[in-house]
Design a protein around this motif. Structure first.
Motif, short mmCIF file in Angstrom:
data_model
loop_
_atom_site.label_atom_id
_atom_site.label_comp_id
_atom_site.label_asym_id
_atom_site.label_seq_id
_atom_site.Cartn_x
_atom_site.Cartn_y
_atom_site.Cartn_z
N PHE A 163 0.81 -1.22 0.00
CA PHE A 163 0.00 0.00 0.00
C PHE A 163 0.84 1.28 0.00
O PHE A 163 0.32 2.37 0.21
N SER A 164 2.14 1.14 -0.23
CA SER A 164 3.03 2.29 -0.06
C SER A 164 2.78 3.41 -1.06
O SER A 164 3.14 4.57 -0.79
N SER A 165 2.18 3.11 -2.20
CA SER A 165 1.96 4.15 -3.21
C SER A 165 0.57 4.79 -3.11
O SER A 165 0.23 5.65 -3.92
N LEU A 166 -0.22 4.39 -2.12
CA LEU A 166 -1.59 4.88 -1.99
C LEU A 166 -1.67 6.02 -0.98
O LEU A 166 -0.83 6.12 -0.08
N ASP A 167 -2.70 6.85 -1.10
CA ASP A 167 -2.87 7.94 -0.15
C ASP A 167 -3.40 7.41 1.18
O ASP A 167 -3.78 6.24 1.30
N TYR A 168 -3.44 8.28 2.18
CA TYR A 168 -3.76 7.84 3.54
C TYR A 168 -5.12 7.17 3.64
O TYR A 168 -5.25 6.06 4.18
N SER A 169 -6.17 7.83 3.14
CA SER A 169 -7.52 7.28 3.30
C SER A 169 -7.70 5.98 2.52
O SER A 169 -8.34 5.04 3.00
N THR A 170 -7.09 5.91 1.32
CA THR A 170 -7.18 4.68 0.54
C THR A 170 -6.44 3.55 1.23
O THR A 170 -6.92 2.41 1.27
N THR A 171 -5.29 3.87 1.82
CA THR A 171 -4.52 2.85 2.54
C THR A 171 -5.32 2.27 3.70
O THR A 171 -5.36 1.05 3.88
N ARG A 172 -5.96 3.13 4.49
CA ARG A 172 -6.76 2.65 5.61
C ARG A 172 -7.89 1.74 5.13
O ARG A 172 -8.21 0.72 5.74
N LYS A 173 -8.50 2.11 4.01
CA LYS A 173 -9.58 1.30 3.45
C LYS A 173 -9.05 -0.07 3.00
O LYS A 173 -9.67 -1.11 3.23
N MET A 174 -7.88 -0.06 2.36
CA MET A 174 -7.26 -1.32 1.89
C MET A 174 -6.94 -2.23 3.08
O MET A 174 -7.11 -3.45 3.01
N GLU A 175 -6.47 -1.63 4.16
CA GLU A 175 -6.14 -2.42 5.35
C GLU A 175 -7.37 -3.13 5.90
O GLU A 175 -7.30 -4.30 6.30
N MET A 176 -8.50 -2.45 5.91
CA MET A 176 -9.73 -3.06 6.42
C MET A 176 -10.19 -4.20 5.51
O MET A 176 -10.62 -5.26 5.98
N TYR A 177 -10.12 -4.00 4.21
CA TYR A 177 -10.46 -5.08 3.27
C TYR A 177 -9.56 -6.29 3.50
O TYR A 177 -10.02 -7.44 3.53
N LEU A 178 -8.26 -6.02 3.64
CA LEU A 178 -7.30 -7.11 3.84
C LEU A 178 -7.60 -7.87 5.12
O LEU A 178 -7.60 -9.11 5.14
N LEU A 179 -7.88 -7.16 6.21
CA LEU A 179 -8.17 -7.82 7.47
C LEU A 179 -9.46 -8.63 7.41
O LEU A 179 -9.56 -9.70 8.03
N ASN A 180 -10.43 -8.16 6.65
CA ASN A 180 -11.68 -8.92 6.51
C ASN A 180 -11.44 -10.25 5.81
O ASN A 180 -12.00 -11.28 6.21
N ILE A 181 -10.61 -10.24 4.77
CA ILE A 181 -10.30 -11.50 4.08
C ILE A 181 -9.47 -12.40 4.98
O ILE A 181 -9.72 -13.61 5.09
N TRP A 182 -8.48 -11.82 5.66
CA TRP A 182 -7.63 -12.63 6.54
C TRP A 182 -8.44 -13.26 7.67
O TRP A 182 -8.21 -14.41 8.05
N LYS A 183 -9.41 -12.53 8.19
CA LYS A 183 -10.26 -13.05 9.27
C LYS A 183 -10.96 -14.33 8.83
O LYS A 183 -11.11 -15.28 9.61
N GLU A 184 -11.39 -14.39 7.58
CA GLU A 184 -12.12 -15.56 7.08
C GLU A 184 -11.19 -16.70 6.70
O GLU A 184 -11.52 -17.87 6.88
N THR A 185 -10.03 -16.37 6.13
CA THR A 185 -9.15 -17.42 5.61
C THR A 185 -8.11 -17.88 6.60
O THR A 185 -7.64 -19.02 6.53
N LYS A 186 -7.69 -16.97 7.51
CA LYS A 186 -6.64 -17.25 8.49
C LYS A 186 -5.36 -17.78 7.83
O LYS A 186 -4.68 -18.67 8.35
N LYS A 187 -5.03 -17.20 6.69
CA LYS A 187 -3.78 -17.56 6.03
C LYS A 187 -2.61 -16.93 6.78
O LYS A 187 -2.67 -15.77 7.19
N THR A 188 -1.55 -17.68 6.96
CA THR A 188 -0.34 -17.13 7.55
C THR A 188 0.16 -16.01 6.64
O THR A 188 0.41 -16.24 5.46
N THR A 189 0.29 -14.81 7.19
CA THR A 189 0.60 -13.64 6.37
C THR A 189 1.83 -12.92 6.91
O THR A 189 1.92 -12.62 8.10
N LEU A 190 2.78 -12.66 6.00
CA LEU A 190 3.97 -11.88 6.31
C LEU A 190 3.88 -10.59 5.52
O LEU A 190 3.79 -10.61 4.29
N PHE A 191 3.91 -9.46 6.22
CA PHE A 191 3.61 -8.17 5.61
C PHE A 191 4.73 -7.19 5.93
O PHE A 191 4.99 -6.89 7.10
#
Length: 252
Positions: A163-191
């Motif tokens: 998300f390094s090339s995105l603006d602040y508000s877009t980044t926060r939105k992307m983080e929430m989408y990512l956490l929603n998917i991770w919550k369902e899949t519980k894939k081991t994630t290195l970020f």
């Protein structure tokens, strides 16, 4: 058993006619299955090199790495790169990009379509599925890249400053989408992140690296409740963790 086990790993690059460059020095860590782990440190501190070793793309110079008890390269790894545009196909639509790994795996067309549409729905892109990749906004492109990585059903998901090339508000939105998917899949994630707030907000634990040659300065457990909410960014608990991380770099 630890999902990822790293013992005293080092990496030195040798350039013809030049001095050897030690990038990683005596790295040891443990990661459990289903954990969301962020790597935080100065620019050029070997974070990408370490993740490439864990994925089996590069070999360490010394030490041992095991992923599910095997050398790196045996696990299915999904990547989301910082330069995601270079790994995507602009002549294909959003859904066709997500379908690509499923085509390689020869998943039946109806099943593959269900998987791709379900992922795009989770990130709010189903209505844009027929748009060509080049027609999407920066945030939408990144979400398609994330969906494609998840479609592969990886054992391990690696995300290198996505998300390094995105603006602040877009980044926060992307983080929430990512956490929603991770919550369902519980894939081991290195970020990998260069943003201390992002590194804390997403993680079960942060692995803080020093400047080169990179060592593990500290591994910090993040005891903030899940599911995470953006309001946590302004809490005292969050600030205490933030100050602890930043204090490690006062003398760097």
């Amino acid at each position: 058993m630890d999902f990822i086990k790293v013992d005293r790993v080092g990496k030195t690059f040798h350039k013809q006619g030049g001095q050897p460059l030690c990038v990683l020095d005596d790295i040891s860590l443990r990661i459990q299955k289903g954990e969301f782990v962020t790597f935080f440190g100065p620019n050029g501190s070997g974070k990408t090199t370490l993740l490439n070793i864990l994925a089996g793309i590069e070999l360490s110079t010394m030490g041992m790495v095991r992923v599910e008890g095997k050398p790196p390269g045996h696990a299915k790894v999904g990547f989301v790169f910082q330069n995601y545009n270079e790994s995507m196909m602009p002549w294909r639509t959003a859904i066709e990009n997500v379908l690509f790994p499923l085509e390689i795996l020869h998943v039946s067309s109806p099943q593959a379509t269900r998987i791709a549409e379900n992922l795009l729905k989770k990130v709010g892109l189903l209505e844009h599925k027929e748009k060509y990749f080049y027609e999407l906004s920066g945030g939408q492109k990144q979400l398609v890249a994330i969906c494609r990585a998840y479609a592969y059903n990886p054992d391990l998901l690696i995300m290198d400053e996505p998300f390094s090339s995105l603006d602040y508000s877009t980044t926060r939105k992307m983080e929430m989408y990512l956490l929603n998917i991770w919550k369902e899949t519980k894939k081991t994630t290195l970020f990998v992140s260069h943003d201390v707030d992002e590194a804390i907000f997403l993680a079960d634990k942060i692995i803080v690296l020093s400047r080169l040659p990179a060592r593990v300065k500290e591994i910090i457990s993040i005891n903030l409740p899940r599911p995470r909410k953006l309001s946590m960014l302004s809490t005292q608990a969050f600030f205490r963790i933030r100050q602890k991380v930043l204090r490690m770099f006062e003398n760097e």
